[in-house]
Design an enzyme around this catalytic site. Structure first.
Site, PDB file in Angstrom:
ATOM      1  N   SER A 140       0.879  -1.179   0.000  1.00 58.40           N
ATOM      2  CA  SER A 140       0.000   0.000   0.000  1.00 58.40           C
ATOM      3  C   SER A 140       0.909   1.219   0.000  1.00 58.40           C
ATOM      4  CB  SER A 140      -0.869  -0.002   1.266  1.00 58.40           C
ATOM      5  OG  SER A 140      -1.456   1.263   1.476  1.00 58.40           O
ATOM      6  N   TYR A 153      -1.993  -1.126  10.394  1.00 58.73           N
ATOM      7  CA  TYR A 153      -1.946  -1.281   8.939  1.00 58.73           C
ATOM      8  C   TYR A 153      -0.616  -0.751   8.394  1.00 58.73           C
ATOM      9  CZ  TYR A 153      -3.912  -1.044   4.143  1.00 58.73           C
ATOM     10  OH  TYR A 153      -4.172  -1.202   2.806  1.00 58.73           O
TER      11      TYR A 153
END
Ligand code: NAD
Length: 258
Positions: A140, A153
Protein backbone atom coordinates in the site's frame (compact mmCIF):
# COMPACT_ATOMS: atom_id res chain seq x y z
CA UNK A 1 2.24 -9.30 -23.08
CA UNK A 2 2.50 -12.46 -21.00
CA UNK A 3 1.52 -16.08 -21.53
CA UNK A 4 0.89 -17.94 -18.28
CA UNK A 5 -0.60 -21.11 -19.76
CA UNK A 6 0.51 -24.11 -17.69
CA UNK A 7 1.35 -21.92 -14.71
CA UNK A 8 -0.61 -21.72 -11.45
CA UNK A 9 -1.35 -18.47 -9.63
CA UNK A 10 -2.45 -18.32 -6.00
CA UNK A 11 -3.96 -14.99 -4.95
CA UNK A 12 -4.78 -14.65 -1.25
CA UNK A 13 -7.90 -12.67 -0.35
CA UNK A 14 -9.21 -12.92 -3.90
CA UNK A 15 -12.99 -13.29 -3.45
CA UNK A 16 -13.46 -9.53 -3.83
CA UNK A 17 -11.81 -6.20 -4.61
CA UNK A 18 -8.21 -5.97 -5.73
CA UNK A 19 -7.45 -9.68 -5.29
CA UNK A 20 -10.32 -10.71 -7.56
CA UNK A 21 -9.22 -8.14 -10.19
CA UNK A 22 -5.68 -9.53 -10.12
CA UNK A 23 -6.95 -13.13 -10.31
CA UNK A 24 -9.05 -12.19 -13.36
CA UNK A 25 -6.03 -10.62 -15.10
CA UNK A 26 -3.93 -13.73 -14.40
CA UNK A 27 -6.76 -15.96 -15.69
CA UNK A 28 -6.93 -13.90 -18.90
CA UNK A 29 -3.21 -14.55 -19.33
CA UNK A 30 -3.93 -18.31 -19.16
CA UNK A 31 -2.93 -19.24 -15.59
CA UNK A 32 -4.73 -21.79 -13.43
CA UNK A 33 -6.16 -19.84 -10.52
CA UNK A 34 -6.37 -20.58 -6.80
CA UNK A 35 -8.80 -18.26 -5.05
CA UNK A 36 -8.81 -17.67 -1.31
CA UNK A 37 -11.01 -15.58 0.96
CA UNK A 38 -14.54 -15.38 2.28
CA UNK A 39 -17.88 -13.94 1.16
CA UNK A 40 -19.44 -14.66 -2.24
CA UNK A 41 -17.12 -17.47 -3.29
CA UNK A 42 -19.47 -18.82 -5.99
CA UNK A 43 -19.62 -15.46 -7.81
CA UNK A 44 -15.82 -15.15 -7.67
CA UNK A 45 -15.36 -18.70 -9.04
CA UNK A 46 -17.88 -18.05 -11.84
CA UNK A 47 -16.13 -14.83 -12.87
CA UNK A 48 -12.87 -16.77 -13.36
CA UNK A 49 -14.51 -19.76 -15.09
CA UNK A 50 -16.06 -17.48 -17.73
CA UNK A 51 -12.50 -16.50 -18.69
CA UNK A 52 -11.81 -20.15 -19.51
CA UNK A 53 -9.35 -20.77 -16.67
CA UNK A 54 -9.11 -23.74 -14.32
CA UNK A 55 -10.00 -22.45 -10.86
CA UNK A 56 -10.28 -23.78 -7.32
CA UNK A 57 -10.97 -22.07 -3.99
CA UNK A 58 -9.54 -22.72 -0.54
CA UNK A 59 -10.94 -20.90 2.50
CA UNK A 60 -7.71 -20.84 4.52
CA UNK A 61 -7.86 -18.17 7.21
CA UNK A 62 -4.67 -16.16 6.68
CA UNK A 63 -4.28 -15.88 10.46
CA UNK A 64 -3.76 -19.66 10.65
CA UNK A 65 -0.43 -21.21 9.49
CA UNK A 66 -1.96 -24.72 9.61
CA UNK A 67 -4.74 -23.68 7.22
CA UNK A 68 -2.23 -21.97 4.90
CA UNK A 69 -0.25 -25.23 4.82
CA UNK A 70 -3.44 -27.18 4.01
CA UNK A 71 -4.12 -24.79 1.11
CA UNK A 72 -0.64 -25.38 -0.32
CA UNK A 73 -1.13 -29.16 0.03
CA UNK A 74 -4.36 -28.91 -2.01
CA UNK A 75 -2.67 -26.79 -4.69
CA UNK A 76 0.24 -29.26 -4.93
CA UNK A 77 -2.21 -32.14 -5.36
CA UNK A 78 -4.38 -30.34 -7.92
CA UNK A 79 -1.86 -28.30 -9.96
CA UNK A 80 1.60 -29.44 -8.83
CA UNK A 81 2.59 -26.18 -7.11
CA UNK A 82 2.45 -22.40 -7.12
CA UNK A 83 4.30 -20.43 -9.85
CA UNK A 84 2.81 -17.00 -9.18
CA UNK A 85 2.05 -16.01 -5.59
CA UNK A 86 0.13 -12.80 -4.94
CA UNK A 87 -0.07 -11.92 -1.25
CA UNK A 88 -3.12 -9.70 -1.25
CA UNK A 89 -5.31 -10.59 1.75
CA UNK A 90 -5.68 -7.61 4.02
CA UNK A 91 -7.94 -5.90 6.52
CA UNK A 92 -8.04 -2.38 7.93
CA UNK A 93 -9.04 -0.75 11.20
CA UNK A 94 -8.86 2.98 11.95
CA UNK A 95 -8.33 4.10 15.55
CA UNK A 96 -5.74 6.08 17.58
CA UNK A 97 -2.88 4.01 19.03
CA UNK A 98 -4.10 4.37 22.63
CA UNK A 99 -7.57 3.07 21.72
CA UNK A 100 -6.51 0.47 19.16
CA UNK A 101 -8.17 -2.90 19.99
CA UNK A 102 -5.42 -5.41 20.80
CA UNK A 103 -7.12 -8.24 18.90
CA UNK A 104 -7.42 -6.01 15.79
CA UNK A 105 -3.70 -5.24 15.98
CA UNK A 106 -2.89 -8.97 16.12
CA UNK A 107 -5.28 -9.80 13.26
CA UNK A 108 -3.96 -7.02 11.00
CA UNK A 109 -0.35 -8.06 11.56
CA UNK A 110 -1.24 -11.74 11.00
CA UNK A 111 -3.27 -11.23 7.80
CA UNK A 112 -1.46 -8.26 6.20
CA UNK A 113 2.12 -9.31 7.02
CA UNK A 114 2.77 -12.70 8.64
CA UNK A 115 0.65 -14.65 6.15
CA UNK A 116 3.00 -13.47 3.37
CA UNK A 117 5.92 -15.01 5.26
CA UNK A 118 4.07 -18.34 5.48
CA UNK A 119 2.95 -18.42 1.85
CA UNK A 120 6.41 -17.34 0.63
CA UNK A 121 8.24 -19.99 2.67
CA UNK A 122 5.86 -22.64 1.30
CA UNK A 123 6.04 -21.45 -2.34
CA UNK A 124 9.80 -20.86 -2.63
CA UNK A 125 11.05 -24.49 -2.68
CA UNK A 126 8.92 -25.30 -5.77
CA UNK A 127 9.88 -22.03 -7.45
CA UNK A 128 13.57 -22.75 -6.80
CA UNK A 129 13.20 -26.26 -8.28
CA UNK A 130 11.64 -24.73 -11.43
CA UNK A 131 14.06 -21.77 -11.38
CA UNK A 132 11.09 -19.51 -12.12
CA UNK A 133 8.54 -17.80 -9.96
CA UNK A 134 6.87 -14.52 -9.18
CA UNK A 135 5.95 -13.24 -5.73
CA UNK A 136 3.93 -10.03 -5.71
CA UNK A 137 3.10 -8.53 -2.32
CA UNK A 138 0.17 -6.12 -2.36
CA UNK A 139 1.39 -3.55 0.13
CA UNK A 140 0.00 0.00 0.00
CA UNK A 141 1.11 3.61 -0.03
CA UNK A 142 1.00 2.87 3.68
CA UNK A 143 4.06 0.68 3.14
CA UNK A 144 5.88 3.91 2.25
CA UNK A 145 4.24 6.67 4.32
CA UNK A 146 2.00 6.87 7.38
CA UNK A 147 -1.52 8.16 8.06
CA UNK A 148 -2.94 8.94 11.50
CA UNK A 149 -5.25 6.26 12.87
CA UNK A 150 -3.74 3.38 10.87
CA UNK A 151 -0.94 2.18 13.18
CA UNK A 152 -1.34 -1.58 12.68
CA UNK A 153 -1.95 -1.28 8.94
CA UNK A 154 1.04 1.06 8.37
CA UNK A 155 3.29 -1.14 10.54
CA UNK A 156 2.19 -4.29 8.67
CA UNK A 157 2.58 -2.73 5.21
CA UNK A 158 6.03 -1.28 6.00
CA UNK A 159 6.94 -4.77 7.22
CA UNK A 160 5.64 -6.29 4.00
CA UNK A 161 7.86 -3.95 1.95
CA UNK A 162 10.79 -5.09 4.12
CA UNK A 163 9.95 -8.78 3.61
CA UNK A 164 9.77 -8.08 -0.14
CA UNK A 165 13.30 -6.65 -0.21
CA UNK A 166 14.79 -9.59 1.72
CA UNK A 167 12.98 -12.20 -0.41
CA UNK A 168 14.17 -10.41 -3.57
CA UNK A 169 17.78 -10.44 -2.33
CA UNK A 170 17.65 -14.11 -1.36
CA UNK A 171 16.38 -15.00 -4.86
CA UNK A 172 18.33 -12.35 -6.81
CA UNK A 173 20.49 -14.83 -8.76
CA UNK A 174 17.51 -17.02 -9.73
CA UNK A 175 14.53 -16.82 -12.08
CA UNK A 176 12.33 -15.87 -9.13
CA UNK A 177 11.43 -12.23 -8.52
CA UNK A 178 9.70 -10.66 -5.55
CA UNK A 179 8.20 -7.17 -5.62
CA UNK A 180 5.65 -5.09 -3.75
CA UNK A 181 2.89 -3.00 -5.29
CA UNK A 182 1.81 0.06 -3.31
CA UNK A 183 -1.67 1.18 -4.37
CA UNK A 184 -3.32 4.42 -3.36
CA UNK A 185 -7.08 4.41 -2.78
CA UNK A 186 -9.01 1.75 -4.76
CA UNK A 187 -12.81 1.71 -4.45
CA UNK A 188 -13.34 -1.70 -2.81
CA UNK A 189 -15.34 -2.82 0.25
CA UNK A 190 -12.27 -2.02 2.41
CA UNK A 191 -12.36 1.65 1.33
CA UNK A 192 -16.18 1.87 1.11
CA UNK A 193 -16.23 1.25 4.88
CA UNK A 194 -13.90 4.25 5.40
CA UNK A 195 -16.11 6.44 3.17
CA UNK A 196 -19.19 5.43 5.19
CA UNK A 197 -17.38 6.29 8.43
CA UNK A 198 -16.43 9.78 7.15
CA UNK A 199 -20.00 10.40 5.92
CA UNK A 200 -21.40 9.46 9.31
CA UNK A 201 -18.81 11.32 11.38
CA UNK A 202 -19.07 14.55 9.39
CA UNK A 203 -22.79 14.28 8.51
CA UNK A 204 -22.10 14.62 4.76
CA UNK A 205 -23.29 12.60 1.74
CA UNK A 206 -21.34 9.50 0.60
CA UNK A 207 -20.32 11.41 -2.57
CA UNK A 208 -18.95 14.30 -0.52
CA UNK A 209 -17.17 11.83 1.80
CA UNK A 210 -15.59 10.11 -1.21
CA UNK A 211 -14.38 13.45 -2.62
CA UNK A 212 -12.98 14.36 0.83
CA UNK A 213 -11.11 11.05 1.11
CA UNK A 214 -9.46 11.48 -2.30
CA UNK A 215 -8.71 15.21 -2.06
CA UNK A 216 -6.96 14.74 1.29
CA UNK A 217 -4.39 12.31 -0.16
CA UNK A 218 -4.62 11.42 -3.87
CA UNK A 219 -3.73 14.34 -6.20
CA UNK A 220 -5.28 12.72 -9.30
CA UNK A 221 -8.67 12.87 -7.57
CA UNK A 222 -9.41 9.43 -9.04
CA UNK A 223 -9.39 5.92 -7.64
CA UNK A 224 -6.85 3.35 -8.82
CA UNK A 225 -8.72 0.34 -10.30
CA UNK A 226 -8.26 -3.41 -9.69
CA UNK A 227 -7.86 -3.78 -13.47
CA UNK A 228 -4.91 -1.36 -13.52
CA UNK A 229 -3.32 -3.28 -10.64
CA UNK A 230 -3.95 -6.59 -12.45
CA UNK A 231 -2.09 -5.32 -15.48
CA UNK A 232 0.87 -4.22 -13.35
CA UNK A 233 1.00 -7.76 -11.91
CA UNK A 234 0.99 -9.14 -15.49
CA UNK A 235 3.93 -6.89 -16.39
CA UNK A 236 5.85 -8.19 -13.36
CA UNK A 237 5.05 -11.77 -14.51
CA UNK A 238 6.30 -11.07 -18.04
CA UNK A 239 9.92 -11.19 -19.27
CA UNK A 240 9.90 -7.36 -19.04
CA UNK A 241 9.76 -7.85 -15.27
CA UNK A 242 12.79 -10.16 -15.05
CA UNK A 243 15.05 -7.49 -13.53
CA UNK A 244 12.46 -5.72 -11.40
CA UNK A 245 13.54 -7.07 -8.01
CA UNK A 246 12.72 -5.83 -4.52
CA UNK A 247 10.78 -2.82 -5.80
CA UNK A 248 7.97 -1.08 -3.93
CA UNK A 249 6.06 0.10 -6.99
CA UNK A 250 3.58 2.87 -6.25
CA UNK A 251 0.35 3.12 -8.26
CA UNK A 252 -1.24 5.89 -6.27
CA UNK A 253 -2.42 8.86 -8.36
CA UNK A 254 0.57 10.86 -7.08
CA UNK A 255 -0.02 10.31 -3.33
CA UNK A 256 3.61 9.52 -2.44
CA UNK A 257 5.06 12.11 -4.86
CA UNK A 258 3.97 14.86 -2.47
P1 NAD B 1 -11.42 -6.28 0.22
O1 NAD B 1 -11.98 -6.12 1.60
O2 NAD B 1 -12.26 -5.98 -0.96
O3 NAD B 1 -10.85 -7.75 0.03
C1 NAD B 1 -10.12 -8.39 1.03
C2 NAD B 1 -10.03 -9.85 0.70
O4 NAD B 1 -9.31 -10.50 1.76
C3 NAD B 1 -11.38 -10.55 0.60
O5 NAD B 1 -11.32 -11.54 -0.40
C4 NAD B 1 -11.54 -11.19 1.97
O6 NAD B 1 -12.40 -12.32 1.97
C5 NAD B 1 -10.10 -11.58 2.24
N1 NAD B 1 -9.79 -11.79 3.65
C6 NAD B 1 -10.08 -11.00 4.70
N2 NAD B 1 -9.67 -11.60 5.84
C7 NAD B 1 -9.11 -12.77 5.49
C8 NAD B 1 -8.52 -13.84 6.22
N3 NAD B 1 -8.41 -13.83 7.54
N4 NAD B 1 -8.07 -14.91 5.52
C9 NAD B 1 -8.19 -14.96 4.17
N5 NAD B 1 -8.75 -13.98 3.43
C10 NAD B 1 -9.20 -12.91 4.09
O7 NAD B 1 -10.07 -5.40 0.26
P2 NAD B 1 -9.21 -4.74 -0.92
O8 NAD B 1 -9.40 -3.28 -0.84
O9 NAD B 1 -9.41 -5.44 -2.21
O10 NAD B 1 -7.76 -5.03 -0.36
C11 NAD B 1 -6.92 -6.02 -0.88
C12 NAD B 1 -5.47 -5.70 -0.50
O11 NAD B 1 -5.09 -4.45 -1.08
C13 NAD B 1 -5.27 -5.55 1.00
O12 NAD B 1 -4.03 -6.11 1.37
C14 NAD B 1 -5.23 -4.06 1.19
O13 NAD B 1 -4.49 -3.68 2.32
C15 NAD B 1 -4.56 -3.62 -0.09
N6 NAD B 1 -4.81 -2.22 -0.45
C16 NAD B 1 -6.08 -1.76 -0.64
C17 NAD B 1 -6.25 -0.43 -1.00
C18 NAD B 1 -7.61 0.14 -1.25
O14 NAD B 1 -7.70 1.37 -1.39
N7 NAD B 1 -8.67 -0.64 -1.35
C19 NAD B 1 -5.15 0.41 -1.12
C20 NAD B 1 -3.89 -0.09 -0.91
C21 NAD B 1 -3.71 -1.43 -0.57
Amino acid sequence: MVNLHGKTALVTGSTSGIGLGIAQALAQAGANIVLNGFGDVEAALASIRTLGAEVIHHAADMRRPDEIEAMFALVAERFGGVDVLVNNAGIQHVSPVEDFPVQKWDDILAINLTSAFHTSRLALPGMRAANWGRIVNIASVHGLVGSAGKSAYVAAKHGLVGLTKVTALETAATGITCNAICPGFVLTPLVAAQIDAIAQREAITPDAAQARLLSDKQPSGQFVTPEQLGNLVLMLCSPFGDQVRGAAWAMDGGWTAQ
